[in-house]
Design an enzyme around this catalytic site. Sequence first.
Site, PDB file in Angstrom:
ATOM      1  N   ASP A 315      41.634  44.658  37.809  1.00  0.00           N
ATOM      2  CA  ASP A 315      41.470  45.026  36.398  1.00  0.00           C
ATOM      3  C   ASP A 315      42.325  46.211  35.985  1.00  0.00           C
ATOM      4  O   ASP A 315      42.584  46.411  34.798  1.00  0.00           O
ATOM      5  CB  ASP A 315      40.002  45.405  36.113  1.00  0.00           C
ATOM      6  CG  ASP A 315      39.121  44.180  35.868  1.00  0.00           C
ATOM      7  OD1 ASP A 315      39.585  43.060  36.133  1.00  0.00           O
ATOM      8  OD2 ASP A 315      37.968  44.364  35.424  1.00  0.00           O
ATOM      9  N   HIS A 447      30.554   7.908  40.485  1.00  0.00           N
ATOM     10  CA  HIS A 447      29.692   7.548  39.347  1.00  0.00           C
ATOM     11  C   HIS A 447      28.233   7.641  39.782  1.00  0.00           C
ATOM     12  O   HIS A 447      27.900   7.181  40.861  1.00  0.00           O
ATOM     13  CB  HIS A 447      29.992   6.128  38.896  1.00  0.00           C
ATOM     14  CG  HIS A 447      29.080   5.683  37.777  1.00  0.00           C
ATOM     15  ND1 HIS A 447      29.234   6.136  36.483  1.00  0.00           N
ATOM     16  CD2 HIS A 447      27.992   4.867  37.784  1.00  0.00           C
ATOM     17  CE1 HIS A 447      28.289   5.600  35.724  1.00  0.00           C
ATOM     18  NE2 HIS A 447      27.511   4.829  36.488  1.00  0.00           N
TER      19      HIS A 447
HETATM   20  P1  FAD Z   1      35.925  46.607  39.916  1.00  0.00           P
HETATM   21  O1  FAD Z   1      35.052  45.469  40.242  1.00  0.00           O
HETATM   22  O2  FAD Z   1      35.714  47.309  38.646  1.00  0.00           O
HETATM   23  O3  FAD Z   1      35.793  47.617  41.137  1.00  0.00           O
HETATM   24  C1  FAD Z   1      36.391  48.853  41.130  1.00  0.00           C
HETATM   25  C2  FAD Z   1      35.646  49.768  42.080  1.00  0.00           C
HETATM   26  O4  FAD Z   1      36.392  50.946  42.248  1.00  0.00           O
HETATM   27  C3  FAD Z   1      34.273  50.199  41.566  1.00  0.00           C
HETATM   28  O5  FAD Z   1      33.290  49.930  42.532  1.00  0.00           O
HETATM   29  C4  FAD Z   1      34.417  51.697  41.327  1.00  0.00           C
HETATM   30  O6  FAD Z   1      33.230  52.415  41.622  1.00  0.00           O
HETATM   31  C5  FAD Z   1      35.503  52.058  42.319  1.00  0.00           C
HETATM   32  N1  FAD Z   1      36.270  53.244  41.977  1.00  0.00           N
HETATM   33  C6  FAD Z   1      36.851  53.568  40.786  1.00  0.00           C
HETATM   34  N2  FAD Z   1      37.521  54.732  40.883  1.00  0.00           N
HETATM   35  C7  FAD Z   1      37.363  55.159  42.151  1.00  0.00           C
HETATM   36  C8  FAD Z   1      37.831  56.288  42.872  1.00  0.00           C
HETATM   37  N3  FAD Z   1      38.637  57.209  42.322  1.00  0.00           N
HETATM   38  N4  FAD Z   1      37.457  56.411  44.170  1.00  0.00           N
HETATM   39  C9  FAD Z   1      36.648  55.487  44.756  1.00  0.00           C
HETATM   40  N5  FAD Z   1      36.203  54.397  44.125  1.00  0.00           N
HETATM   41  C10 FAD Z   1      36.565  54.230  42.854  1.00  0.00           C
HETATM   42  N6  FAD Z   1      34.616  38.221  36.057  1.00  0.00           N
HETATM   43  C11 FAD Z   1      34.584  36.950  36.489  1.00  0.00           C
HETATM   44  O7  FAD Z   1      35.564  36.476  37.057  1.00  0.00           O
HETATM   45  N7  FAD Z   1      33.462  36.177  36.333  1.00  0.00           N
HETATM   46  C12 FAD Z   1      32.355  36.647  35.718  1.00  0.00           C
HETATM   47  O8  FAD Z   1      31.357  35.930  35.591  1.00  0.00           O
HETATM   48  C13 FAD Z   1      32.365  37.975  35.226  1.00  0.00           C
HETATM   49  N8  FAD Z   1      31.283  38.494  34.626  1.00  0.00           N
HETATM   50  C14 FAD Z   1      31.303  39.786  34.186  1.00  0.00           C
HETATM   51  C15 FAD Z   1      30.183  40.282  33.533  1.00  0.00           C
HETATM   52  C16 FAD Z   1      30.168  41.579  33.069  1.00  0.00           C
HETATM   53  C17 FAD Z   1      28.931  42.100  32.374  1.00  0.00           C
HETATM   54  C18 FAD Z   1      31.301  42.414  33.290  1.00  0.00           C
HETATM   55  C19 FAD Z   1      31.282  43.837  32.832  1.00  0.00           C
HETATM   56  C20 FAD Z   1      32.425  41.929  33.931  1.00  0.00           C
HETATM   57  C21 FAD Z   1      32.443  40.603  34.377  1.00  0.00           C
HETATM   58  N9  FAD Z   1      33.562  40.046  35.006  1.00  0.00           N
HETATM   59  C22 FAD Z   1      33.541  38.748  35.428  1.00  0.00           C
HETATM   60  C23 FAD Z   1      34.783  40.838  35.240  1.00  0.00           C
HETATM   61  C24 FAD Z   1      34.813  41.335  36.696  1.00  0.00           C
HETATM   62  O9  FAD Z   1      33.665  42.090  36.941  1.00  0.00           O
HETATM   63  C25 FAD Z   1      36.076  42.169  36.937  1.00  0.00           C
HETATM   64  O10 FAD Z   1      37.218  41.422  36.562  1.00  0.00           O
HETATM   65  C26 FAD Z   1      36.200  42.528  38.411  1.00  0.00           C
HETATM   66  O11 FAD Z   1      35.075  43.246  38.838  1.00  0.00           O
HETATM   67  C27 FAD Z   1      37.466  43.355  38.659  1.00  0.00           C
HETATM   68  O12 FAD Z   1      37.538  43.682  40.003  1.00  0.00           O
HETATM   69  P2  FAD Z   1      38.301  44.980  40.515  1.00  0.00           P
HETATM   70  O13 FAD Z   1      38.180  44.937  42.001  1.00  0.00           O
HETATM   71  O14 FAD Z   1      39.629  45.063  39.913  1.00  0.00           O
HETATM   72  O15 FAD Z   1      37.467  46.207  39.930  1.00  0.00           O
END
Ligand code: FAD
Length: 468
Positions: A315, A447
């Site tokens: 993200d 089916h």
């Molecule tokens: P994240 O999951 O945001 O993880 C980042 C992590 O980094 C977090 O745990 C945070 O605590 C940690 N972090 C941040 N800064 C630091 C730091 N400086 N030091 C240490 N740790 C740190 N996507 C789907 O594909 N399907 C779904 O059904 C879906 N449903 C969703 C429902 C909701 C309500 C929301 C809010 C989002 C949903 N998403 C869904 C989107 C999905 O959650 C994100 O796309 C996904 O989590 C992104 O993954 P990521 O690993 O990039 O980041």
Amino acid sequence: MSYDLVVIGTGPGGYVCAIRAAQLGLRTAVAEKRATHGGTCLNVGCIPSKALLHASEAFEEANKHFADLGIDVGTPKLDLKKMMAFKDEGVAGNTKGVEFLLKKNKVETFHGTGRIAGAGRVEVVSEDGGNQMLETKSIVIATGSDVTRLPGVTIDEKVVVSSTGALELDRVPKKLLVIGAGVIGLELGSVWRRLGAEVTVVEYLDRVLPGMDGEVGKQFQRILTKQGIAFKLSTKVTGVEVGKKGGASVTVEPAAGGGAAETLQADVVLVAIGRVPYTESLGLDTVGVQRDDKGRILTDAHYATNVTGIYAIGDVIAGPMLAHKAEDEGVAIAEMLAGQSGHVNYGVIPNVVYTFPEVASVGKTEEELKKDGIAYNAGKFPFTANGRAKANGTTDGFVKVLADAQTDRVLGVHIVGADAGNLIAEVAVAMEFGASSEDIARTCHAHPTLTEAVKEAALAVNKRAIHV
Ligand code: FAD
Ligand code: NAI
């Protein structure tokens, strides 16, 4: 402590990256500031929202549809506390699962906020103030995203909530006002409507689910309206005032300006207007990592930032904010760092809205094809004509297959219907293999299944569907 790779953040991007890197023999550590692993997705996103969507759908089935199936359970009673406990169990099961997987793969875990102290150095500061310096050849930033705030509106997670607060309300609001008709607004709006809230969705644009196929958006809005969700499209929120005794007054006016303002009352207001990349406390400015105008970390096709040895995925970089996109990028960068050729095909990333019915899409929309000047044929098949959907009484929606007019290659598939999220998988595989609509049409589908609607839509591309 010296590593080949340190991953900051253990959401779907970070933890999957760490596991794949460890599998490939890299000495890997992760830093996570939350108490549990799994990031937004497992803790406050995908998993808890899907648990509540599942439970509230069962409640609505028992409430409204069991009688049609000849099952008399009387009027079901909601035990919200227990439903929330069910959701929390699902979250705990998943986050513990990730902890187990990290351990099993010998990934070292550090709890605390990771800060890049310089190329090859990550400082992890734990909540109690203790700190550790990790030396590493490579750093992958996977810090995810955070809620987009509405200027002038304070999210207190009680009356004015983000998705996080909307996942843990302690009572069903009589009136829920949702700002934003995107994925979060419609999924969580559905949850609370099923549980008894009067839901109104205010959307700035003139349609729901922007970015998805236009015909899908229209049909989906009609279905949700039939279910009881009210929509105010082309409308902007100009103010939210929380009352002294709770509840809020929300002032809205036409998005284009010029019209009369209106005040809507709500017990709870859900702000769901998107998410922004999260890079706080990372020290990016100190090391000079560049970001774009939306705050996303800039990377090249190999996830490399402008600073040698620092990469970013999920993200926090450009692209759809989806868990599976983050996971696949995690695998790709791990493989590249291990000397292999990781790759993500951004043309084939499925997108699913887990309401009832579900919405699922992969590839290009009709609007995109028109804009790009690509000639295409469309084949459409309604679930009203699918035997299994008729037998189940789930006939809302359709499958639409878009194929290149010259080559017949499938360019996009859009589904509104029960189980659309599972139906889209076969099409994603087909597209990954460069399938034509005829390939799907000539593949034998069992089916009676809903998948036959996919086959029929593929047949319809060349005007030879059998059941319409
Ligand atoms: P994240 O999951 O945001 O993880 C980042 C992590 O980094 C977090 O745990 C945070 O605590 C940690 N972090 C941040 N800064 C630091 C730091 N400086 N030091 C240490 N740790 C740190 N996507 C789907 O594909 N399907 C779904 O059904 C879906 N449903 C969703 C429902 C909701 C309500 C929301 C809010 C989002 C949903 N998403 C869904 C989107 C999905 O959650 C994100 O796309 C996904 O989590 C992104 O993954 P990521 O690993 O990039 O980041
Ligand atoms: P979104 O981008 O899907 O939708 C936000 C909506 O709010 C848009 O329709 C936008 O036009 C509207 N909007 C923006 N500003 C507004 C304003 N001032 N007033 C009224 N409307 C306004 O964002 P959402 O729903 O917050 O979700 C964030 C991200 O989380 C999504 O991008 C999605 O990728 C991810 N997500 C994915 C899910 C899934 O895959 N099933 C479920 C939930 C979230």
